[in-house]
Each structure stands twice: as C-alpha cells, then as structure tokens.
Design an enzyme around this catalytic site. Structure first.
Site, PDB file in Angstrom:
ATOM      1  N   SER A 299       0.944  -1.262   0.066  1.00 48.58           N
ATOM      2  CA  SER A 299       0.148  -0.019  -0.037  1.00 48.58           C
ATOM      3  C   SER A 299       0.804   1.132  -0.082  1.00 48.58           C
ATOM      4  O   SER A 299       1.566   1.473  -0.898  1.00 48.58           O
ATOM      5  CB  SER A 299      -0.757  -0.185   1.246  1.00 48.58           C
ATOM      6  OG  SER A 299      -1.946   0.850   1.006  1.00 48.58           O
ATOM      7  N   ASP A 310       9.804   5.574 -10.640  1.00 51.26           N
ATOM      8  CA  ASP A 310       9.353   6.253 -11.778  1.00 51.26           C
ATOM      9  C   ASP A 310      10.118   7.521 -11.992  1.00 51.26           C
ATOM     10  O   ASP A 310      10.315   7.724 -13.402  1.00 51.26           O
ATOM     11  CB  ASP A 310       7.644   6.669 -11.665  1.00 51.26           C
ATOM     12  CG  ASP A 310       6.996   5.456 -12.147  1.00 51.26           C
ATOM     13  OD1 ASP A 310       7.533   4.381 -12.229  1.00 51.26           O
ATOM     14  OD2 ASP A 310       5.698   5.556 -12.085  1.00 51.26           O
ATOM     15  N   LYS A 324      -0.851  -4.314  -3.216  1.00 44.25           N
ATOM     16  CA  LYS A 324      -2.031  -3.699  -2.718  1.00 44.25           C
ATOM     17  C   LYS A 324      -2.288  -2.227  -3.461  1.00 44.25           C
ATOM     18  O   LYS A 324      -1.609  -1.314  -2.904  1.00 44.25           O
ATOM     19  CB  LYS A 324      -2.336  -3.645  -1.086  1.00 44.25           C
ATOM     20  CG  LYS A 324      -3.606  -2.859  -0.740  1.00 44.25           C
ATOM     21  CD  LYS A 324      -3.701  -2.779   0.834  1.00 44.25           C
ATOM     22  CE  LYS A 324      -4.933  -2.177   1.253  1.00 44.25           C
ATOM     23  NZ  LYS A 324      -5.180  -0.693   0.871  1.00 44.25           N
TER      24      LYS A 324
END
Length: 439
Positions: A299, A310, A324
């Site tokens: 999460s 990224d 998750k």
C-alpha cells in the site's frame, strides 16, 4: 409490542438507506429494468429479515442481524472493505495515531486465509518471531476460516498483560504451531534512523501514520548533521511496511521530489479522482538513495517506492512487493460505526497499477542468511622466508579513511539485502570519482 415496533422501524430505515444508496450510488444512469431488479433484490432482503425475526427458534437481536447483513455485503466485495462496529471504528482511529493495545501485526485475507502481512517492530508478535506470510489458523480455540479481518482484530486485541494463543502455519512447518503472546500497549514509532557507516545514512519507516513526514524530516536532518552536513548515500528501508495513511506516503515522497506527479487515484465517483504533486518547498538535498522492499511492503510503502522509481530518484532493491493497489475511504456512520470502503485504485506517476502485481525491484536481491567464514591463517608473501620488506607508503588520506566513526554493527552485517544496498551506494561513490576515458 414496543420492541416489535422498533424492529419494524429499523427494517424500514435499513431499506430506505439501501434504496438511497441505489438512487445516489450509481455513477451512470440506471435503466428502468435495472431499477426494478434492484427493488426486487431489496424486497428479497426485507422478506428474509422479516422471516428470521418471526420464525427463528429464538428472538434475534435486530441490530445484530443488520450488522451481520452489512458485514456480509462488505465481505463480498474485496479483502480490504469492512464494516466497523463502534468499538472497532474507535480502535481504527487509535491505530492511525500510533498507539493501540494488541500484538502488533498487520493482517489480510489472502487466498481465503487470514495471513500476516507484516509484524510491527518491537512488538510481541515481532519478538515471538512471527513473519510476513504466516497463516493464522486459529485464535485461541476459534478457527479463522470464516472470520473477517475486523473480527480477527477484535479477538486479538485486549488489555495489556493478558495472554493469547494463536496457531500459525508457515512454509517449512510440518504442522501448525501455537504461539502464546502477551498483549502490550503498542506504541509504534514509525521512523528510526542511524548512521550506517561514515557518510551513509539508514532510515527505517515501519508504517505511515500521523507525523511520519515530520519525524522523517528530523531524522534526515540529524543524519546530515552527524555526517558533516551531507550524506554520500541513503538507504530507506520499507521492508515489512504494511502501509498506512495516503497523505503521509505523499508527503514522504515529496521530501525527495521537487516536482512532478507522485500518485493519482481513479474510481467511479468524481471525488475519487485525485492527483498528488510534488512541490519544491522543503525538498531534501540530493543524496544517492536505495529503497529496500519485500513481500511485506504494501500500500503506502508501494506508493513511495513506485513514485521514486518512476522519477528515477532512487534504486529499488529487494524482492517483489505485496501488490495492494487500492484506496480505502473511511466513512463514519450515524451510530458511531464506520465503513472502510474501497473507492479507488491508485497509479504510479507512469500510470502503472500495482494491484495484485506489486513493485518489481530494479535489482532483485532475495533475503539470505550471511555467515562469515573464519580463516585460521591467511598465508601470504610476508610469511615466506627472506621476503623483502617494504616501507608503508599508504597516503595519509587513505589511512585516515580506515578510522570509521560509525562502524557497521554485527546485526547490520547479517542483513544481506542491507549490505547489498550499502555496496551499491559505496560503488556509486567510487565510480563517480574515476576518470572517464576519452571518447
């Protein structure tokens, strides 16, 4: 008579609430046939409720029936949506403040089995050796097969000093094994830090709770202060971090990014479409960074790892994370109970959904046991008879470098993944000082 009337009113209120959900919950226009089918389903529900109240062998508690029905609805959706009666809702709010009574484990339903996502450090569960991936078969004498997450949480929480036995099945166990733990008031400290070796900092974030962002800022400032106001490398350890508050994951990412998207969410309703951007204010000075993750990283910790990956801001190292990728909204209800409802998926800045996939590390490093091989005697040139002696001409700078203010601890040296992260950061520094060959 009065009780029967109150029950009837409750049934009507329940029906109205559900009908209200039908009329307002849909994000797209509903056709007349769909509306008719929904009303028929509601009629079925109220019919069953009336039959139970009238014919059940003993007079049932209507509120318990309603709570049971709501529980059933939420359990049929996904593993993270849940109904929280008033006592559970109250405890959930305490959890996010970083203090609660219990064992110190994050749990989830995985393949229909109650499973430990991660033990929280410095808790009874952690000290007892419970591990991410352990399956909880029984809590005391009650099998967990039909328990919801919230029911399991309620069973495992209790007053400080009381004992509880949970039965665990783990890969490698021939039979389930019972662990008896003593409950404690769990005060979770979400950020711990130390200088790993001179110039290289280590930050452990165990979960994302209130004040994690400010605690991390202080930790980084302290690390820089004790290393000459700058770090040569930083390890952020998110292993076995089960997640927590979305805003804290965003704020932590923001400390390392000066601009750009951190995470965005998408669901059926307009309110669930959100974007979170980085800001130039309070961005920490650039330091080469490695983020450690494993299967217990879930999460919010995956949001941070995904954002830094990224943007190319950190190297992600370790093993595949939990996966998750959904967002839960907490909705308070009129009787002090609450809903934890999955309302959106989240996506990394590049548009990746990690739901059931997880974050793939840039460098996969499995967890291993490290054992130092002791050599009784290392034979070398200086052991040969009549060898030539050489005056030590090592530059003073290199001699000084060997005198470490912060030597590695024995526990750190046993942590294979951490040592690989440190090797990468040290290698990074060495390569950055080498002369580039002429093209």
């Amino acid at each position: 008579m009065h009780k029967a009337r109150r029950s009837t009113i409750l049934i009507l209120v329940m029906a109205l609430v559900l009908l209200g959900w039908i009329s307002t919950g849909a994000s797209t226009p509903t056709s007349p046939s769909e509306v008719r089918a929904q009303y028929e389903n509601m009629e079925l529900f109220t019919d069953v409720l009336s039959i139970i109240r009238k014919n059940y062998v003993e007079e049932p508690d209507t509120k318990e029936l309603i709570y049971g029905a709501i529980n059933g609805m939420l359990n049929s959706l996904d593993p993270h949506s849940a109904f929280m009666p008033p006592d559970m809702y109250k405890e959930m709010k305490i959890d996010t403040r970083g203090e609660f009574g219990g064992l110190g484990i994050e749990i989830a339903i995985r393949d229909s089995v109650l499973t430990i996502v991660a033990p929280i450090e410095d808790t009874p569960a952690y000290r007892a050796g419970l591990m991410a991936g352990d399956q909880i078969i029984k809590i005391e004498d009650r099998f967990t097969k039909d328990l919801s997450i919230m029911e399991a949480v309620k069973l495992m929480r209790g007053p400080k000093g009381s004992k509880i036995t949970i039965t665990i099945m783990r890969e490698g166990f021939e039979n389930p094994k019972a662990f008896t733990l003593e409950r404690e008031i769990i005060k979770t400290k979400s950020v711990k830090s130390r200088t790993l070796v001179d110039g290289f900092g280590y930050v452990r974030i165990s979960q994302f709770q209130e004040r994690t962002d400010s605690d991390l800022t202080k930790a980084l400032e302290n690390l820089m202060a004790e290393n000459g106001d700058a770090l040569e490398g930083l390890v952020i350890d998110l292993r076995n971090n089960p997640g927590g508050l979305l805003d804290q994951a965003v704020n932590v990412s923001d400390l390392f990014l000066s601009s750009g998207l951190i995470v965005y969410t998408g669901g059926r309703e307009n309110d669930s479409q959100m974007k979170f951007e980085a800001h130039p204010d309070n961005t920490m000075p650039y330091t080469p960074t490695v983020v450690l993750i494993n299967n217990g990283s879930a999460s919010a910790s995956e949001i941070v790892a995904g954002a830094l990956q990224d943007h190319g801001r950190a190297v992600i190292m370790g093993t595949q994370s939990f996966g998750k990728g959904s967002v839960q909204t907490i909705i308070p209800l009129s009787d002090d109970s609450g809903l934890r409802l999955t309302t959106a998926y989240y996506y990394t800045p590049s548009g990746r959904s990690i739901q059931a996939l997880g974050i793939t590390p840039d460098i996969v490093v499995p967890e291993m046991e490290v054992k130092e091989i002791q050599s009784s005697h290392a034979f070398s040139e200086k052991d040969l008879k009549n060898h030539f002696e050489t005056t030590d001409s090592t530059p003073a700078r290199k001699k000084g470098a060997s005198a470490q203010r912060f030597p590695l601890s024995a526990d750190d040296m046993k942590d294979y993944q951490l040592m690989r992260a440190l090797d990468l950061l040290r290698g990074w520094q060495v390569f950055s000082t080498l002369h580039q060959p002429a093209a």
